[in-house]
Design an enzyme around this catalytic site. Structure first.
Site, PDB file in Angstrom:
ATOM      1  N   GLY A 217     -26.506 -20.959  30.422  1.00 21.29           N
ATOM      2  CA  GLY A 217     -26.811 -19.907  31.389  1.00 21.29           C
ATOM      3  C   GLY A 217     -27.930 -20.277  32.337  1.00 21.29           C
ATOM      4  N   GLY A 218     -28.176 -21.584  32.498  1.00 23.87           N
ATOM      5  CA  GLY A 218     -29.177 -22.021  33.467  1.00 23.87           C
ATOM      6  C   GLY A 218     -30.592 -21.602  33.129  1.00 23.87           C
TER       7      GLY A 218
ATOM      8  N   SER B  33     -24.268 -26.580  28.530  1.00 20.95           N
ATOM      9  CA  SER B  33     -24.972 -26.374  29.788  1.00 20.95           C
ATOM     10  C   SER B  33     -26.486 -26.388  29.556  1.00 20.95           C
ATOM     11  CB  SER B  33     -24.494 -25.084  30.447  1.00 20.95           C
ATOM     12  OG  SER B  33     -24.918 -25.012  31.793  1.00 20.95           O
TER      13      SER B  33
END
Length: 544
Positions: free
Chosen positions: A109-110, A189
């Site tokens: 989710g960055g 991610s």
């Protein structure tokens, strides 16, 4: 159908559920177990504090916990809570004498959004392979990664939350019949970049034994926040305060309207940063060695090159064939706008915007990806974006690990399978592009509760689920992703996935498992595109 069960932990007693999964297969789930004191009030922007006792004599762990406070880019709403340091445990059996391998999953989710809760990360497929899954919520955005060292806010609190969760798991997982000596850290991610940071952190390495990184590494440009202290000052200005570092830190620590603070985070990005892709307001920073319990004090690439870690930690790392779809989906620019100004594709670390050198690079990029013409094929634009933000740095990191960290076996993959469970590509409305989007592989490992109601997976999709789960859990159990002959579950597993071999005095090349309709070992995936960027970096006198 479920039954209430209780479990005794050192911090107190918890209440969870025993659930019938399928074919009389049972599993046990415990939601919202606190692994630290709530990071609120005076504990905002502080290292996480261990929780010695649960707040209640019998803690109800049957409900989903709070996620971290975050801003939803799609709905434009602020959701979650500052009180977010919880984890979820799924165990095949808490009554057995057998100890199960443990997989700890860190969501992506960055560093700004996401959560480890059930409706996204339901381990129906993994549980059937007799492993324990633990999912972790941690502080995000400014609360997890704001850094103002001159004011006493060192940063990296989200990473430190994860580290404390790993320690908690080491100390408590035996109560769930988990094996604390067989823990795999797995992330996707930003969660994968986080997991890779833990590999590079001596304190964290004590708490896990294998590593899986999907579409994210600590060495990727977006994984380290730039100008972090300036962003902290800018956030305070957006909230109406200007002052020195100490006063600014005090203001942010005491600021009561946490929703307003979260909603203001993206305003800290400069005009140049907003014009490029994958520029994050807050994320990990390189801390001063003088910080209180610093998490990381050197650049990840320097750590890989200089630290001689004694432990061997087998690693799987890989990426998807169309990472760039996600970047296009979140972009504020249309394809036409990008076409008019391709310089937005070029990382600022390569050249100065508007410079003659930048214009020359733009021409080369247009010629290489688009045959020197306007953008007609959006899939090529997605390829370019994926290469810039993920693929090139992935190849670079594989080479670095092979040269400097060869004591840890490294297995590489590229996920290209295109099936009905590629939910992110569907969500972003890019189904017309062949391949797998950023995150699409997750739903072949985790059961997608929400989306699955509207989708009927094909037989091939279900076979992919079975094979991928078998390969990934074989790695988590034994450190070898090629299942034993007795455990091979399908005709798809007709390969041997070997770790990379260290090459002495030769041009670097590596084997990679390509996951598509068939599983196949390929050499140097996307090598031509990576070579293009290597040559470009060489010409601009930048390090590859």
């Amino acid at each position: 159908m479920s039954t209430i069960v209780t479990l005794d932990l050192p911090q107190g007693k918890i209440m969870g559920e025993k659930v019938i999964l399928s074919h009389e297969k049972l599993y046990y789930k415990f939601f919202g177990i606190p692994y630290a004191k709530p990071p609120v009030g005076s504990l905002r922007f502080q290292n996480p504090q261990p929780l010695e006792h649960f707040p209640k004599e019998l803690l109800d762990c049957t409900k989903q916990p709070n996620s971290s406070l975050q801003f939803n880019a799609f709905t434009k709403e602020v959701t979650g809570s500052e009180d977010c340091l919880y984890l979820n445990v799924y165990s095949p059996d808490v009554t057995s004498e057998n100890k199960f391998p443990v997989i700890v999953y860190i969501h992506g989710g960055g560093f700004m959004t996401g959560y480890g809760n059930r409706h996204i990360l339901y381990p129906k497929f993994l549980i059937e392979e007799n492993v324990i899954l633990v999912t972790v919520n941690y502080r995000l955005g400014a609360f997890g990664f704001l850094s103002l060292p001159d004011g006493g806010i060192s940063g990296n609190y989200g990473l430190k939350d994860q580290q404390l969760a790993l320690k908690w798991i080491q100390e408590n997982i035996t109560s769930f019949n988990g094996d604390p000596k067989n823990v795999t850290l797995f992330g996707q991610s930003a969660g994968a970049a986080s997991a890779h940071f833990h590999f590079l952190c001596n304190e964290s390495r004590k708490y896990f034994h294998k590593l899986i990184c999907h579409s994210g590494l600590a060495t990727m440009e977006w994984a380290i926040s730039q100008n972090a202290q300036e962003k902290a000052f800018k956030l305070a200005e957006c909230l109406g305060f200007t002052g020195n570092a100490v006063d600014t830190a005090h203001f942010l620590q005491k600021f009561e309207n946490s929703h307003e603070l979260i909603a203001s985070m993206y305003k800290v990005l400069s005009k140049e940063e907003r014009g490029h892709f994958l520029r994050l307001p807050f994320g990990p920073v390189i801390e001063s060695p003088n910080s209180e319990k610093p998490f990381i004090t050197k650049n990840p690439i320097d750590i890989i090159k200089t630290e001689q870690f004694a432990e061997s930690i087998p690693i799987i790392m890989g990426y998807t064939s169309q990472e760039g779809i996600m970047l296009m989906a979140y972009s504020s620019k249309t394809v036409e706008e990008i076409d008019l100004d391709l310089s937005c594709l070029i990382p600022s670390t390569i050249c100065e915007p508007e410079s003659h050198q930048c214009k020359n690079i733009v021409n080369k990029v247009r010629k290489f990806y688009f045959n020197g013409k306007s953008i007609e094929d959006v899939s090529k634009l997605c390829e370019a974006l994926g290469d810039i933000c993920f693929v090139v740095d992935f190849h670079k990191t594989v080479e670095l690990h092979n040269e400097y960290q060869s004591q840890s076996p490294l297995y590489c993959f590229k996920f290209a399978y295109d099936g009905k469970l590629n939910f992110y590509k569907v969500r972003y409305k890019y189904e017309h592009i062949k391949g797998a989007c950023h995150g699409d592989e997750l739903y072949y490992l985790f059961y997608p509760n929400e989306a699955a109601e509207h989708v009927q997976p094909s037989e091939q999709d279900l076979q992919m689920v079975k094979t991928l789960c078998k390969v990934w859990t074989s790695f988590s159990k034994y450190g070898n992703p090629t299942p034993d002959k007795k455990e091979k579950c399908s005709e798809n597993i007709d390969f041997v996935w070997n770790p990379l071999s260290k090459l002495e005095n030769k041009k670097f090349s590596f084997d990679c498992l390509e996951i598509d309709n068939k599983f196949a070992i390929v050499k140097d995936p996307d090598g031509e595109r990576v070579e293009f960027w290597k040559q470009l970096l060489f010409e601009t006198k930048r390090n590859y």
